[in-house]
Write a protein that holds these residues in place. Structure first.
Motif, PDB file in Angstrom:
ATOM      1  N   GLN A   7       0.807  -1.228   0.000  1.00 31.49           N
ATOM      2  CA  GLN A   7       0.000   0.000   0.000  1.00 31.49           C
ATOM      3  C   GLN A   7       0.837   1.275   0.000  1.00 31.49           C
ATOM      4  OE1 GLN A   7      -3.192   0.055  -0.467  1.00 31.49           O
ATOM      5  NE2 GLN A   7      -3.553  -2.149  -0.278  1.00 31.49           N
ATOM      6  N   GLY A   8       2.139   1.155   0.069  1.00 32.46           N
ATOM      7  CA  GLY A   8       3.027   2.309   0.096  1.00 32.46           C
ATOM      8  C   GLY A   8       4.308   1.920   0.805  1.00 32.46           C
ATOM      9  N   THR A   9       5.312   2.793   0.705  1.00 24.69           N
ATOM     10  CA  THR A   9       6.595   2.479   1.332  1.00 24.69           C
ATOM     11  C   THR A   9       6.418   2.241   2.829  1.00 24.69           C
ATOM     12  OG1 THR A   9       7.788   3.780  -0.312  1.00 24.69           O
ATOM     13  CG2 THR A   9       8.926   3.322   1.761  1.00 24.69           C
ATOM     14  N   GLY A  10       6.824   1.063   3.282  1.00 21.26           N
ATOM     15  CA  GLY A  10       6.701   0.709   4.683  1.00 21.26           C
ATOM     16  C   GLY A  10       5.296   0.381   5.126  1.00 21.26           C
ATOM     17  N   LYS A  11       4.386   0.122   4.171  1.00 20.13           N
ATOM     18  CA  LYS A  11       2.999  -0.132   4.543  1.00 20.13           C
ATOM     19  C   LYS A  11       2.436  -1.273   3.707  1.00 20.13           C
ATOM     20  CE  LYS A  11      -1.570   2.002   5.058  1.00 20.13           C
ATOM     21  NZ  LYS A  11      -2.386   3.238   4.847  1.00 20.13           N
ATOM     22  N   VAL A  12       2.001  -2.334   4.384  1.00 19.11           N
ATOM     23  CA  VAL A  12       1.291  -3.437   3.744  1.00 19.11           C
ATOM     24  C   VAL A  12       0.035  -3.731   4.551  1.00 19.11           C
ATOM     25  CG1 VAL A  12       3.352  -4.486   2.711  1.00 19.11           C
ATOM     26  CG2 VAL A  12       2.655  -5.150   5.029  1.00 19.11           C
ATOM     27  N   SER A  13      -0.959  -4.327   3.893  1.00 21.09           N
ATOM     28  CA  SER A  13      -2.189  -4.667   4.603  1.00 21.09           C
ATOM     29  C   SER A  13      -2.818  -5.892   3.962  1.00 21.09           C
ATOM     30  CB  SER A  13      -3.187  -3.501   4.584  1.00 21.09           C
ATOM     31  OG  SER A  13      -3.586  -3.193   3.264  1.00 21.09           O
ATOM     32  N   ASP A  41      11.451  -9.315  -0.142  1.00 15.91           N
ATOM     33  CA  ASP A  41      10.193  -8.601   0.090  1.00 15.91           C
ATOM     34  C   ASP A  41      10.441  -7.285   0.816  1.00 15.91           C
ATOM     35  OD1 ASP A  41       8.540 -10.561  -1.083  1.00 15.91           O
ATOM     36  OD2 ASP A  41       8.508 -11.720   0.770  1.00 15.91           O
ATOM     37  N   LEU A  42      11.488  -7.248   1.650  1.00 13.15           N
ATOM     38  CA  LEU A  42      11.805  -6.001   2.342  1.00 13.15           C
ATOM     39  C   LEU A  42      12.321  -4.938   1.379  1.00 13.15           C
ATOM     40  CD1 LEU A  42      13.450  -7.259   5.655  1.00 13.15           C
ATOM     41  CD2 LEU A  42      11.052  -6.685   5.199  1.00 13.15           C
ATOM     42  N   HIS A  43      12.948  -5.352   0.268  1.00  8.82           N
ATOM     43  CA  HIS A  43      13.344  -4.363  -0.742  1.00  8.82           C
ATOM     44  C   HIS A  43      12.103  -3.657  -1.291  1.00  8.82           C
ATOM     45  CE1 HIS A  43      17.135  -6.221  -0.275  1.00  8.82           C
ATOM     46  NE2 HIS A  43      17.033  -7.133  -1.208  1.00  8.82           N
ATOM     47  N   LEU A  44      11.014  -4.411  -1.479  1.00  8.08           N
ATOM     48  CA  LEU A  44       9.761  -3.814  -1.954  1.00  8.08           C
ATOM     49  C   LEU A  44       9.135  -2.963  -0.860  1.00  8.08           C
ATOM     50  CD1 LEU A  44       8.195  -6.974  -3.649  1.00  8.08           C
ATOM     51  CD2 LEU A  44       9.948  -5.434  -4.532  1.00  8.08           C
ATOM     52  N   TYR A  45       9.212  -3.437   0.350  1.00  3.48           N
ATOM     53  CA  TYR A  45       8.627  -2.762   1.513  1.00  3.48           C
ATOM     54  C   TYR A  45       9.286  -1.409   1.745  1.00  3.48           C
ATOM     55  CZ  TYR A  45       6.961  -2.718   6.456  1.00  3.48           C
ATOM     56  OH  TYR A  45       6.373  -2.434   7.664  1.00  3.48           O
ATOM     57  N   ASN A  46      10.619  -1.344   1.518  1.00  4.85           N
ATOM     58  CA  ASN A  46      11.378  -0.153   1.894  1.00  4.85           C
ATOM     59  C   ASN A  46      11.871   0.699   0.733  1.00  4.85           C
ATOM     60  OD1 ASN A  46      11.389  -0.511   4.722  1.00  4.85           O
ATOM     61  ND2 ASN A  46      12.973  -2.080   4.548  1.00  4.85           N
ATOM     62  N   VAL A  47      12.222   0.091  -0.407  1.00  6.67           N
ATOM     63  CA  VAL A  47      13.034   0.791  -1.407  1.00  6.67           C
ATOM     64  C   VAL A  47      12.371   0.922  -2.767  1.00  6.67           C
ATOM     65  CG1 VAL A  47      15.253   0.794  -2.631  1.00  6.67           C
ATOM     66  CG2 VAL A  47      15.144   0.027  -0.242  1.00  6.67           C
ATOM     67  N   LEU A  48      11.741  -0.135  -3.258  1.00  4.84           N
ATOM     68  CA  LEU A  48      11.374  -0.205  -4.671  1.00  4.84           C
ATOM     69  C   LEU A  48       9.897   0.086  -4.934  1.00  4.84           C
ATOM     70  CD1 LEU A  48      13.461  -3.355  -5.679  1.00  4.84           C
ATOM     71  CD2 LEU A  48      14.047  -0.937  -6.008  1.00  4.84           C
ATOM     72  N   GLY A  49       9.281   0.895  -4.096  1.00 10.63           N
ATOM     73  CA  GLY A  49       7.871   1.201  -4.262  1.00 10.63           C
ATOM     74  C   GLY A  49       7.530   1.883  -5.563  1.00 10.63           C
ATOM     75  N   MET A  50       8.504   2.537  -6.201  1.00 10.21           N
ATOM     76  CA  MET A  50       8.227   3.208  -7.476  1.00 10.21           C
ATOM     77  C   MET A  50       7.889   2.226  -8.591  1.00 10.21           C
ATOM     78  SD  MET A  50      11.566   2.634  -6.755  1.00 10.21           S
ATOM     79  CE  MET A  50      11.956   4.071  -5.790  1.00 10.21           C
ATOM     80  N   TYR A  51       8.130   0.945  -8.360  1.00 10.54           N
ATOM     81  CA  TYR A  51       7.800  -0.072  -9.366  1.00 10.54           C
ATOM     82  C   TYR A  51       6.568  -0.891  -8.971  1.00 10.54           C
ATOM     83  CZ  TYR A  51      12.503   0.920 -11.078  1.00 10.54           C
ATOM     84  OH  TYR A  51      13.627   1.541 -11.556  1.00 10.54           O
ATOM     85  N   LEU A  52       5.848  -0.451  -7.945  1.00  5.44           N
ATOM     86  CA  LEU A  52       4.662  -1.149  -7.463  1.00  5.44           C
ATOM     87  C   LEU A  52       3.448  -0.237  -7.529  1.00  5.44           C
ATOM     88  CD1 LEU A  52       6.304  -2.711  -4.301  1.00  5.44           C
ATOM     89  CD2 LEU A  52       5.348  -4.051  -6.162  1.00  5.44           C
ATOM     90  N   ASP A  53       2.273  -0.830  -7.548  1.00  7.64           N
ATOM     91  CA  ASP A  53       1.019  -0.096  -7.439  1.00  7.64           C
ATOM     92  C   ASP A  53       0.305  -0.530  -6.172  1.00  7.64           C
ATOM     93  OD1 ASP A  53       1.303   1.252  -9.909  1.00  7.64           O
ATOM     94  OD2 ASP A  53       0.478  -0.478 -10.995  1.00  7.64           O
ATOM     95  N   ALA A  54      -0.403   0.389  -5.548  1.00  7.48           N
ATOM     96  CA  ALA A  54      -1.176   0.042  -4.365  1.00  7.48           C
ATOM     97  C   ALA A  54      -2.122  -1.107  -4.692  1.00  7.48           C
ATOM     98  CB  ALA A  54      -1.952   1.256  -3.863  1.00  7.48           C
ATOM     99  N   GLY A  55      -2.113  -2.116  -3.850  1.00  4.53           N
ATOM    100  CA  GLY A  55      -2.951  -3.286  -4.069  1.00  4.53           C
ATOM    101  C   GLY A  55      -2.221  -4.472  -4.642  1.00  4.53           C
ATOM    102  N   ASP A  56      -0.967  -4.293  -5.090  1.00  6.07           N
ATOM    103  CA  ASP A  56      -0.191  -5.429  -5.610  1.00  6.07           C
ATOM    104  C   ASP A  56      -0.013  -6.479  -4.512  1.00  6.07           C
ATOM    105  OD1 ASP A  56       0.068  -4.320  -8.090  1.00  6.07           O
ATOM    106  OD2 ASP A  56       2.191  -3.798  -7.903  1.00  6.07           O
TER     107      ASP A  56
END
Length: 394
Positions: A7-13, A41-56
């Motif tokens: 859902q965003g950098t440092g945020k999952v639900s 997965d922590l790389h996505l959680y912390n660093v690579l959010g620019m390559y993700l969309d909310a809800g992925d």
């Protein structure tokens, strides 16, 4: 179904999302019984959010029970217990026919110039919904799923999806010789298993470095000599002292882009993550924003004419590396995503008995319901509560 979403950098639900369906005749639907959180997965959680969309939907270490298969899937059937490799490969293209399943030409993400698609891992690798969910659509199921027997809990087999096969490749590519010395940077799950596999493959001595007490203790009880880098000013120097001034024959770099000890790069990573996505992607693509501390330690600790096997994930395009030193020392470098199916047949027989020669039963520290996945990410990222490896139960 319920699934863990970014859902965003440092945020999952954990959210309710649509159930996956068969889309191609080579698909399967698997009901997930166990799914792990990976350091990647922590790389996505912390660093690579620019390559993700909310809800992925995240996650690439799943296993479960086959529920449904497409018309062209004959190697598995409903009711089979399977582990799903993290990379999606067809098994028959030019790359797959040579064992390079992480470079599968059928699933390569050519739009971004990347290798095989991965479950739960950004637009760069296909943006395929991941396995931290109740159900998973598995593309290329005519080849990918690994059938495993009954008789052991999931955790004995689950890590064929990534940790075991990645660590096996890391050790194989480190050119380990009987009686040789292996040095491992980082004692997260990959470092832990790489060290144990190095011993299994005949290394005479395995040394590893970290600073988290629980990780150090886990390695010690599995026969690994440890160096606490909080207590040593010069880790490569300590390795030299332990090897009569020569250095390690083989080094496995198991940390990657978020290494400690590189504050400038850490600031650059965090700054890039706060930019708008288009600018952040440019910063990641064009600038060297990886933290290089572990890699520099690996290069300094390897002996002349030794081998460094890089299994930690890196993403910066302009990362500086000491080419003069590497050339002068004559170092061999091997690296890349694990070709999971290349190694699965070698590893699986080591898991089916009662003796557990790789110590797989001593890796998981936390088993939590899928609904507690946000808490699991937090304690894994912060290394709290003795957390080394988390398995989620949907």
């Amino acid at each position: 179904m319920r699934a863990l979403t970014w859902q965003g950098t440092g945020k999952v639900s954990v959210e309710t999302v649509g159930d996956p369906k068969i889309q191609e005749p080579t698909d399967a639907i698997v009901r997930i019984t166990s799914t792990a959180i990976c350091g990647s997965d922590l790389h996505l959680y912390n660093v690579l959010g620019m390559y993700l969309d909310a809800g992925d939907i995240l996650g690439h270490e799943p296993m479960g029970i086959v529920e449904e298969v497409g018309d062209e899937v004959s190697n598995i059937r409903p009711g089979d217990r399977v582990v799903i490799p993290f990379n999606i490969s067809c098994g028959h293209c030019w790359m797959c026919s040579r064992g390079y399943f992480a470079q599968c030409e059928t699933t390569q993400v050519t739009e971004h110039g990347k290798g095989a698609s991965l479950f739960g891992f950004t637009k760069l690798y296909g943006q395929v919904p991941g396995g931290q969910a109740e159900y998973l659509r598995v593309p290329q199921a005519q080849f990918g799923p690994i059938k495993v027997p009954e008789g052991h809990p999931d955790e004995r087999y689950l890590f064929l999806s990534d940790v075991l096969t990645t660590s096996w490749q890391a050790a194989q590519w480190a050119d380990i010789t009987p009686g040789g010395t292996v040095f491992v940077t980082g004692l997260g799950p990959i470092g832990q298993m790489s060290a144990r596999i190095a011993r299994h493959l005949g290394a005479g001595r395995v040394i590893a470095t970290d600073h988290v007490p629980e990780r150090l203790e886990m390695a010690r009880r599995n026969g690994v000599e440890v160096i606490d880098f909080d207590e040593v000013d010069d880790v490569p120097g300590a390795v030299m002292d332990l090897t009569s001034g020569r250095g390690a024959d083989s080094v496995i770099e198991a940390v990657g882009m978020e290494a400690h000890g590189t504050p400038f790069q850490e600031f650059a990573q965090k700054a890039a993550g706060m930019l708008p996505d288009a600018l952040a992607r440019t910063a990641i693509d064009k600038a060297g924003v990886d933290r290089m501390g572990a890699l520099r330690t690996a290069f300094a600790a390897v002996r002349r004419a030794g081998t460094v096997s890089i299994v930690g994930v890196y993403g910066g395009q302009a990362d500086p590396i000491p080419m003069f030193d590497l050339f002068d020392k004559g170092v061999t470098l091997r690296m890349g995503q694990a070709h999971v199916k290349r190694w699965a047949d070698e590893v699986l027989p080591l898991l089916t008995g009662d003796d557990d020669p790789l110590g797989v039963d001593d890796l998981v520290t936390h088993r939590l319901p899928l609904e507690q996945a946000p808490h699991a990410y937090e304690i894994f990222e912060k290394k709290e509560d003795g957390c080394v490896k988390v398995v989620l139960k949907p």
